[in-house]
Design a protein around this motif. Structure first.
Motif, PDB file in Angstrom:
ATOM      1  N   MET A 101       0.826  -1.362  -0.009  1.00  0.00           N
ATOM      2  CA  MET A 101      -0.053   0.052  -0.151  1.00  0.00           C
ATOM      3  C   MET A 101       0.649   1.115  -0.123  1.00  0.00           C
ATOM      4  SD  MET A 101      -2.783   1.027   2.824  1.00  0.00           S
ATOM      5  CE  MET A 101      -3.800  -0.585   2.577  1.00  0.00           C
ATOM      6  N   HIS A 102       0.533   2.268  -0.670  1.00  0.00           N
ATOM      7  CA  HIS A 102       1.304   3.548  -0.946  1.00  0.00           C
ATOM      8  C   HIS A 102       1.190   3.954   0.667  1.00  0.00           C
ATOM      9  CE1 HIS A 102       2.247   7.856  -1.657  1.00  0.00           C
ATOM     10  NE2 HIS A 102       2.490   7.355  -2.935  1.00  0.00           N
ATOM     11  N   THR A 103       2.612   4.790   0.949  1.00  0.00           N
ATOM     12  CA  THR A 103       2.631   5.082   2.297  1.00  0.00           C
ATOM     13  C   THR A 103       1.705   6.420   2.783  1.00  0.00           C
ATOM     14  OG1 THR A 103       4.339   6.578   1.488  1.00  0.00           O
ATOM     15  CG2 THR A 103       4.976   4.500   2.353  1.00  0.00           C
ATOM     16  N   ALA A 104       1.276   6.975   1.695  1.00  0.00           N
ATOM     17  CA  ALA A 104       0.189   8.121   1.918  1.00  0.00           C
ATOM     18  C   ALA A 104      -1.003   7.634   2.481  1.00  0.00           C
ATOM     19  CB  ALA A 104       0.228   8.932   0.548  1.00  0.00           C
TER      20      ALA A 104
ATOM     21  N   ALA B  13      -1.408   4.584   4.270  1.00  0.00           N
ATOM     22  CA  ALA B  13      -1.345   3.858   5.389  1.00  0.00           C
ATOM     23  C   ALA B  13      -1.756   4.463   6.568  1.00  0.00           C
ATOM     24  CB  ALA B  13       0.278   3.320   5.530  1.00  0.00           C
ATOM     25  N   GLN B  14      -1.917   5.907   6.736  1.00  0.00           N
ATOM     26  CA  GLN B  14      -2.287   6.739   7.698  1.00  0.00           C
ATOM     27  C   GLN B  14      -3.699   6.549   7.957  1.00  0.00           C
ATOM     28  OE1 GLN B  14      -1.729  10.993   7.065  1.00  0.00           O
ATOM     29  NE2 GLN B  14      -1.358  10.323   5.063  1.00  0.00           N
ATOM     30  N   PHE B  15      -4.538   6.109   6.807  1.00  0.00           N
ATOM     31  CA  PHE B  15      -5.912   6.016   7.168  1.00  0.00           C
ATOM     32  C   PHE B  15      -6.348   4.735   7.147  1.00  0.00           C
ATOM     33  CE2 PHE B  15      -5.150   9.541   3.621  1.00  0.00           C
ATOM     34  CZ  PHE B  15      -5.212  10.664   4.539  1.00  0.00           C
ATOM     35  N   THR B  16      -7.335   4.534   8.120  1.00  0.00           N
ATOM     36  CA  THR B  16      -8.067   3.254   8.264  1.00  0.00           C
ATOM     37  C   THR B  16      -9.220   3.295   7.522  1.00  0.00           C
ATOM     38  OG1 THR B  16      -9.322   4.068   9.981  1.00  0.00           O
ATOM     39  CG2 THR B  16      -7.089   3.315  10.536  1.00  0.00           C
ATOM     40  N   LYS B  17      -9.823   2.048   7.189  1.00  0.00           N
ATOM     41  CA  LYS B  17     -11.285   1.858   6.471  1.00  0.00           C
ATOM     42  C   LYS B  17     -12.053   2.496   7.343  1.00  0.00           C
ATOM     43  CE  LYS B  17     -11.963  -1.559   4.054  1.00  0.00           C
ATOM     44  NZ  LYS B  17     -12.214  -3.170   3.401  1.00  0.00           N
ATOM     45  N   GLU B  18     -12.194   2.773   8.581  1.00  0.00           N
ATOM     46  CA  GLU B  18     -13.229   3.109   9.587  1.00  0.00           C
ATOM     47  C   GLU B  18     -13.135   4.701   9.174  1.00  0.00           C
ATOM     48  OE1 GLU B  18     -12.326  -0.806  10.903  1.00  0.00           O
ATOM     49  OE2 GLU B  18     -11.077   0.603  10.573  1.00  0.00           O
ATOM     50  N   GLU B  19     -11.969   5.387   9.125  1.00  0.00           N
ATOM     51  CA  GLU B  19     -11.872   6.604   8.813  1.00  0.00           C
ATOM     52  C   GLU B  19     -12.571   6.996   7.489  1.00  0.00           C
ATOM     53  OE1 GLU B  19      -8.163   8.652  10.830  1.00  0.00           O
ATOM     54  OE2 GLU B  19      -7.537   6.953   9.949  1.00  0.00           O
TER      55      GLU B  19
ATOM     56  N   LEU C 287      -9.422  10.551  -1.027  1.00  0.00           N
ATOM     57  CA  LEU C 287     -10.029  10.020  -2.065  1.00  0.00           C
ATOM     58  C   LEU C 287      -9.348   8.857  -2.755  1.00  0.00           C
ATOM     59  CD1 LEU C 287     -12.651  10.412  -4.218  1.00  0.00           C
ATOM     60  CD2 LEU C 287     -11.271  11.973  -5.292  1.00  0.00           C
ATOM     61  N   TRP C 288      -8.085   8.905  -2.947  1.00  0.00           N
ATOM     62  CA  TRP C 288      -7.259   8.057  -3.490  1.00  0.00           C
ATOM     63  C   TRP C 288      -7.273   6.770  -2.620  1.00  0.00           C
ATOM     64  CZ3 TRP C 288      -5.561   7.211  -8.341  1.00  0.00           C
ATOM     65  CH2 TRP C 288      -5.478   8.018  -9.195  1.00  0.00           C
ATOM     66  N   ALA C 289      -7.268   6.883  -1.282  1.00  0.00           N
ATOM     67  CA  ALA C 289      -7.341   5.920  -0.326  1.00  0.00           C
ATOM     68  C   ALA C 289      -8.510   5.035  -0.307  1.00  0.00           C
ATOM     69  CB  ALA C 289      -6.994   6.490   1.154  1.00  0.00           C
ATOM     70  N   TYR C 290      -9.376   5.899  -0.606  1.00  0.00           N
ATOM     71  CA  TYR C 290     -11.090   5.145  -0.740  1.00  0.00           C
ATOM     72  C   TYR C 290     -11.021   4.238  -1.875  1.00  0.00           C
ATOM     73  CZ  TYR C 290     -15.905   5.333  -0.190  1.00  0.00           C
ATOM     74  OH  TYR C 290     -17.418   4.631   0.077  1.00  0.00           O
ATOM     75  N   ARG C 291     -10.562   4.673  -2.936  1.00  0.00           N
ATOM     76  CA  ARG C 291     -10.473   3.859  -4.304  1.00  0.00           C
ATOM     77  C   ARG C 291      -9.644   2.767  -4.028  1.00  0.00           C
ATOM     78  NH1 ARG C 291      -9.145   8.315  -9.251  1.00  0.00           N
ATOM     79  NH2 ARG C 291      -9.985   6.708 -10.420  1.00  0.00           N
ATOM     80  N   MET C 292      -8.454   2.728  -3.327  1.00  0.00           N
ATOM     81  CA  MET C 292      -7.792   1.587  -3.170  1.00  0.00           C
ATOM     82  C   MET C 292      -8.551   0.455  -1.924  1.00  0.00           C
ATOM     83  SD  MET C 292      -5.070   1.745  -5.184  1.00  0.00           S
ATOM     84  CE  MET C 292      -3.980   0.802  -4.518  1.00  0.00           C
ATOM     85  N   MET C 293      -8.945   1.259  -1.056  1.00  0.00           N
ATOM     86  CA  MET C 293      -9.478   0.306   0.216  1.00  0.00           C
ATOM     87  C   MET C 293     -10.858  -0.179   0.416  1.00  0.00           C
ATOM     88  SD  MET C 293      -6.742   2.286   2.816  1.00  0.00           S
ATOM     89  CE  MET C 293      -7.293   1.578   4.186  1.00  0.00           C
TER      90      MET C 293
ATOM     91  N   ALA D 141     -26.659  -0.028  -3.685  1.00  0.00           N
ATOM     92  CA  ALA D 141     -25.365   0.599  -3.935  1.00  0.00           C
ATOM     93  C   ALA D 141     -24.472   0.162  -5.217  1.00  0.00           C
ATOM     94  CB  ALA D 141     -24.543   0.709  -2.443  1.00  0.00           C
ATOM     95  N   PRO D 142     -24.383  -1.137  -5.308  1.00  0.00           N
ATOM     96  CA  PRO D 142     -23.750  -1.563  -6.296  1.00  0.00           C
ATOM     97  C   PRO D 142     -24.278  -1.584  -7.448  1.00  0.00           C
ATOM     98  CG  PRO D 142     -24.205  -3.569  -5.091  1.00  0.00           C
ATOM     99  CD  PRO D 142     -24.647  -2.189  -4.231  1.00  0.00           C
ATOM    100  N   ILE D 143     -25.588  -1.420  -7.507  1.00  0.00           N
ATOM    101  CA  ILE D 143     -26.518  -1.311  -8.904  1.00  0.00           C
ATOM    102  C   ILE D 143     -26.066   0.023  -9.556  1.00  0.00           C
ATOM    103  CG2 ILE D 143     -28.888  -1.425  -9.702  1.00  0.00           C
ATOM    104  CD1 ILE D 143     -29.387  -3.569  -7.663  1.00  0.00           C
ATOM    105  N   ILE D 144     -26.501   0.839  -8.512  1.00  0.00           N
ATOM    106  CA  ILE D 144     -26.152   2.363  -8.899  1.00  0.00           C
ATOM    107  C   ILE D 144     -24.810   2.699  -9.136  1.00  0.00           C
ATOM    108  CG2 ILE D 144     -26.325   4.912  -8.054  1.00  0.00           C
ATOM    109  CD1 ILE D 144     -28.890   3.933  -6.287  1.00  0.00           C
ATOM    110  N   LYS D 145     -23.823   1.914  -8.664  1.00  0.00           N
ATOM    111  CA  LYS D 145     -22.423   2.044  -8.571  1.00  0.00           C
ATOM    112  C   LYS D 145     -22.057   3.280  -7.984  1.00  0.00           C
ATOM    113  CE  LYS D 145     -21.833  -0.876 -12.853  1.00  0.00           C
ATOM    114  NZ  LYS D 145     -21.373  -0.777 -14.293  1.00  0.00           N
ATOM    115  N   VAL D 146     -22.548   3.484  -6.962  1.00  0.00           N
ATOM    116  CA  VAL D 146     -22.333   4.664  -6.023  1.00  0.00           C
ATOM    117  C   VAL D 146     -21.054   5.101  -5.705  1.00  0.00           C
ATOM    118  CG1 VAL D 146     -22.498   3.900  -3.844  1.00  0.00           C
ATOM    119  CG2 VAL D 146     -23.422   6.000  -4.313  1.00  0.00           C
ATOM    120  N   ILE D 147     -20.123   4.257  -5.541  1.00  0.00           N
ATOM    121  CA  ILE D 147     -18.591   4.949  -5.519  1.00  0.00           C
ATOM    122  C   ILE D 147     -18.270   5.434  -6.922  1.00  0.00           C
ATOM    123  CG2 ILE D 147     -16.419   4.030  -5.303  1.00  0.00           C
ATOM    124  CD1 ILE D 147     -17.294   1.767  -3.578  1.00  0.00           C
TER     125      ILE D 147
END
Length: 216
Positions: free
Chosen positions: A1-4, A6-12, A177-183, A198-204
């Motif tokens: 994972m990119h070091t930038a 790693a500071q974020f958790t999925k919970e955040e 935003l980049w972390a969200y895309r990855m995680m 959510a997956p039908i709409i493809k909300v991400i």
């Protein structure tokens, strides 16, 4: 994972935490907020204070009316709207998504984004609202802020309707935003009424990532 990242958790990323007890958040001075229970990340809050003071010197008052909203607060907002609508889950979710996020998908989870002065679109058609918005357009970038949800057009052809009140701190929000895309995946967008679409709409893709191309 990119070091930038790693500071974020999925919970955040999905808002499953309490900003009041998170070490990276601070309460916003009531002088700059609609009430005393607004929280932002410290770096974002300090940048906002600088911007608000500059605006004040120009005779423009900036007041935060909505700041960090965690998953549970967003769930309450979403389900209140969902229960007051009729139609299929897809139809109800699509209507709500004009202006409100599904829990787990809001930029307000990150502590980088806030709403200013009013969330009523008509406010920004008043002389005061027009002056506030013009000042932000001309000056917000100097303090690191941008408007993620501009008008829906050929440049930004999906997602939320225009939100002149919603401003985001680019230096941190870009990383989120980049972390969200990855995680984060659709398996993480659960636990509320209508989550199955959510997956039908493809909300991400259609909403989380639907900001101006230069800011993705």
């Amino acid at each position: 994972m990119h070091t930038a990242f790693a500071q974020f958790t999925k919970e955040e990323l999905t808002g499953k935490f309490n900003p009041e007890s998170h070490k990276d958040f601070q309460r916003i001075n009531v002088e700059y907020a609609s009430h005393g229970n607004h929280f932002l990340r410290r770096e974002v809050a300090e940048a906002f204070y600088r911007m608000a003071e500059a605006a004040r010197k120009d005779g423009v008052k900036l007041i935060i009316v909505s700041s960090t909203r965690n998953y549970y607060r967003q769930k309450t907002i979403w389900e209140n709207k969902y229960s007051n609508l009729s139609g299929t889950p897809f139809d109800r979710a699509t209507r709500i998504l004009q202006y409100s996020s599904m829990p787990g998908t809001s930029r307000h989870h990150w502590g980088t984004d806030f709403d200013l002065n009013s969330v009523d679109p008509e406010y920004f058609n008043t002389p005061t609202g027009q002056r506030v918005y013009t000042w932000l357009q001309n000056n917000a970038w100097k303090y690191g802020f941008f408007q993620p949800y501009s008008a829906v057009n050929q440049t930004r052809d999906s997602g939320y309707m225009e939100e002149k009140w919603h401003w985001s701190y680019k230096p941190l929000a870009d990383l989120f935003l980049w972390a969200y895309r990855m995680m984060v995946s659709y398996e993480d967008i659960t636990g509320f009424q209508g989550a199955e679409v959510a997956p039908i709409i493809k909300v991400i893709d259609s909403h989380v990532l639907s900001i101006l191309p230069d800011f993705r």
